[in-house]
Design a protein around this motif. Structure first.
Motif, short mmCIF file in Angstrom:
data_model
loop_
_atom_site.label_atom_id
_atom_site.label_comp_id
_atom_site.label_asym_id
_atom_site.label_seq_id
_atom_site.Cartn_x
_atom_site.Cartn_y
_atom_site.Cartn_z
N VAL A 105 0.85 -1.20 0.00
CA VAL A 105 0.00 0.00 0.00
C VAL A 105 0.88 1.24 0.00
O VAL A 105 0.62 2.21 -0.74
CB VAL A 105 -0.96 0.00 1.21
CG1 VAL A 105 -1.64 1.35 1.38
CG2 VAL A 105 -2.00 -1.11 1.07
N HIS A 106 1.92 1.23 0.80
CA HIS A 106 2.85 2.36 0.87
C HIS A 106 3.46 2.65 -0.50
O HIS A 106 3.44 3.79 -0.99
CB HIS A 106 3.95 2.05 1.89
CG HIS A 106 5.13 2.96 1.85
ND1 HIS A 106 5.12 4.21 2.42
CD2 HIS A 106 6.36 2.81 1.29
CE1 HIS A 106 6.31 4.79 2.21
NE2 HIS A 106 7.07 3.96 1.53
N VAL A 107 3.99 1.62 -1.14
CA VAL A 107 4.64 1.77 -2.45
C VAL A 107 3.65 2.18 -3.53
O VAL A 107 3.92 3.07 -4.35
CB VAL A 107 5.35 0.44 -2.84
CG1 VAL A 107 5.81 0.45 -4.27
CG2 VAL A 107 6.51 0.17 -1.91
N LYS B 249 -3.34 2.21 11.18
CA LYS B 249 -2.08 1.54 11.49
C LYS B 249 -0.93 2.54 11.36
O LYS B 249 0.05 2.31 10.68
CB LYS B 249 -1.89 0.34 10.55
CG LYS B 249 -2.96 -0.72 10.72
CD LYS B 249 -2.85 -1.78 9.65
CE LYS B 249 -1.76 -2.75 10.00
NZ LYS B 249 -1.69 -3.88 9.04
N ARG B 250 -1.05 3.64 12.04
CA ARG B 250 -0.13 4.76 11.89
C ARG B 250 1.32 4.37 12.21
O ARG B 250 2.24 4.76 11.51
CB ARG B 250 -0.59 5.94 12.74
CG ARG B 250 -1.96 6.45 12.31
CD ARG B 250 -2.41 7.64 13.13
NE ARG B 250 -1.67 8.84 12.83
CZ ARG B 250 -1.85 9.60 11.75
NH1 ARG B 250 -2.76 9.28 10.86
NH2 ARG B 250 -1.13 10.68 11.56
N LYS C 41 6.83 3.76 10.22
CA LYS C 41 8.11 3.06 10.15
C LYS C 41 8.60 2.91 8.70
O LYS C 41 9.78 2.68 8.48
CB LYS C 41 8.00 1.68 10.81
CG LYS C 41 7.90 1.76 12.30
CD LYS C 41 7.79 0.39 12.92
CE LYS C 41 7.65 0.53 14.43
NZ LYS C 41 7.51 -0.78 15.07
N MET C 42 7.68 3.03 7.75
CA MET C 42 8.07 2.94 6.34
C MET C 42 8.29 4.31 5.73
O MET C 42 8.61 4.43 4.55
CB MET C 42 6.97 2.20 5.56
CG MET C 42 6.86 0.74 5.93
SD MET C 42 5.62 -0.15 4.98
CE MET C 42 4.11 0.41 5.80
N GLY C 43 8.10 5.36 6.51
CA GLY C 43 8.32 6.70 6.02
C GLY C 43 7.14 7.27 5.25
O GLY C 43 7.30 8.25 4.51
N SER C 44 5.97 6.71 5.45
CA SER C 44 4.77 7.23 4.77
C SER C 44 4.38 8.58 5.34
O SER C 44 4.55 8.83 6.54
CB SER C 44 3.59 6.27 4.97
OG SER C 44 3.83 5.01 4.41
N VAL C 45 3.86 9.43 4.49
CA VAL C 45 3.27 10.68 4.93
C VAL C 45 1.82 10.34 5.28
O VAL C 45 1.07 9.82 4.46
CB VAL C 45 3.32 11.76 3.83
CG1 VAL C 45 2.60 13.01 4.29
CG2 VAL C 45 4.76 12.04 3.45
N LEU C 46 1.44 10.61 6.53
CA LEU C 46 0.13 10.20 7.02
C LEU C 46 -0.84 11.37 7.07
O LEU C 46 -0.47 12.48 7.45
CB LEU C 46 0.26 9.57 8.41
CG LEU C 46 1.20 8.37 8.48
CD1 LEU C 46 1.40 7.93 9.91
CD2 LEU C 46 0.65 7.24 7.63
N LEU C 47 -2.06 11.09 6.70
CA LEU C 47 -3.14 12.08 6.77
C LEU C 47 -3.53 12.26 8.22
O LEU C 47 -3.70 11.27 8.95
CB LEU C 47 -4.34 11.59 5.95
CG LEU C 47 -5.55 12.53 5.88
CD1 LEU C 47 -5.19 13.76 5.06
CD2 LEU C 47 -6.70 11.79 5.22
N ASP C 48 -3.65 13.49 8.66
CA ASP C 48 -4.11 13.74 10.02
C ASP C 48 -5.58 13.37 10.13
O ASP C 48 -6.41 13.86 9.37
CB ASP C 48 -3.93 15.22 10.41
CG ASP C 48 -2.46 15.58 10.62
OD1 ASP C 48 -1.69 14.70 11.04
OD2 ASP C 48 -2.10 16.73 10.34
N ALA D 69 -0.13 9.88 -4.42
CA ALA D 69 -0.89 10.30 -3.24
C ALA D 69 -0.01 11.17 -2.34
O ALA D 69 1.17 10.88 -2.14
CB ALA D 69 -1.37 9.08 -2.46
N ASP D 70 -0.60 12.21 -1.81
CA ASP D 70 0.12 13.10 -0.91
C ASP D 70 0.29 12.49 0.48
O ASP D 70 1.26 12.78 1.18
CB ASP D 70 -0.62 14.44 -0.75
CG ASP D 70 -0.62 15.24 -2.04
OD1 ASP D 70 0.31 15.08 -2.85
OD2 ASP D 70 -1.56 16.02 -2.24
N SER D 71 -0.69 11.66 0.87
CA SER D 71 -0.65 11.06 2.20
C SER D 71 -1.53 9.81 2.22
O SER D 71 -2.29 9.56 1.29
CB SER D 71 -1.11 12.06 3.26
OG SER D 71 -2.42 12.52 2.97
#
Length: 87
Positions: A57-59, A73-74, A79-86, A66-68
């Motif tokens: 999903v990250h890749v 599962k934040r 840990k994979m360096g994903s930018v997460l949506l608040d 996608a921006d985030s």
């Protein structure tokens, strides 16, 4: 998906799943639509210690532009360096 089946039905460990997926990616006779994404997800899963599905999903989100990512599962995605949506 093969990773889910291996985990749930065959009780394979995460490392065993990643090993099998690596083998599948390296076979030339198998036609795989997103071989590069699978290979990158396997590498990220190994480095981060996260599940293949989350790494995929990250890749895939990065490839899609996608921006985030919105997820519950934040810690996993962080840990994979994903930018997460608040949320």
């Amino acid at each position: 998906m093969i990773a889910w089946t291996l985990k749930k039905a065959y009780k394979k460990s995460g490392e065993e799943i990643l090993d099998l997926l690596s083998s599948l990616v390296s076979t030339s006779w198998l036609d795989m639509t997103d071989r590069d994404l699978v290979e990158e997800a396997v590498n990220i899963a190994r480095i981060s210690g996260q599940d293949f599905a989350d790494a995929y999903v990250h890749v895939n989100s990065k490839k899609a532009g996608a921006d985030s990512i919105a997820t519950f599962k934040r810690k996993h995605f962080d840990k994979m360096g994903s930018v997460l949506l608040d949320l």
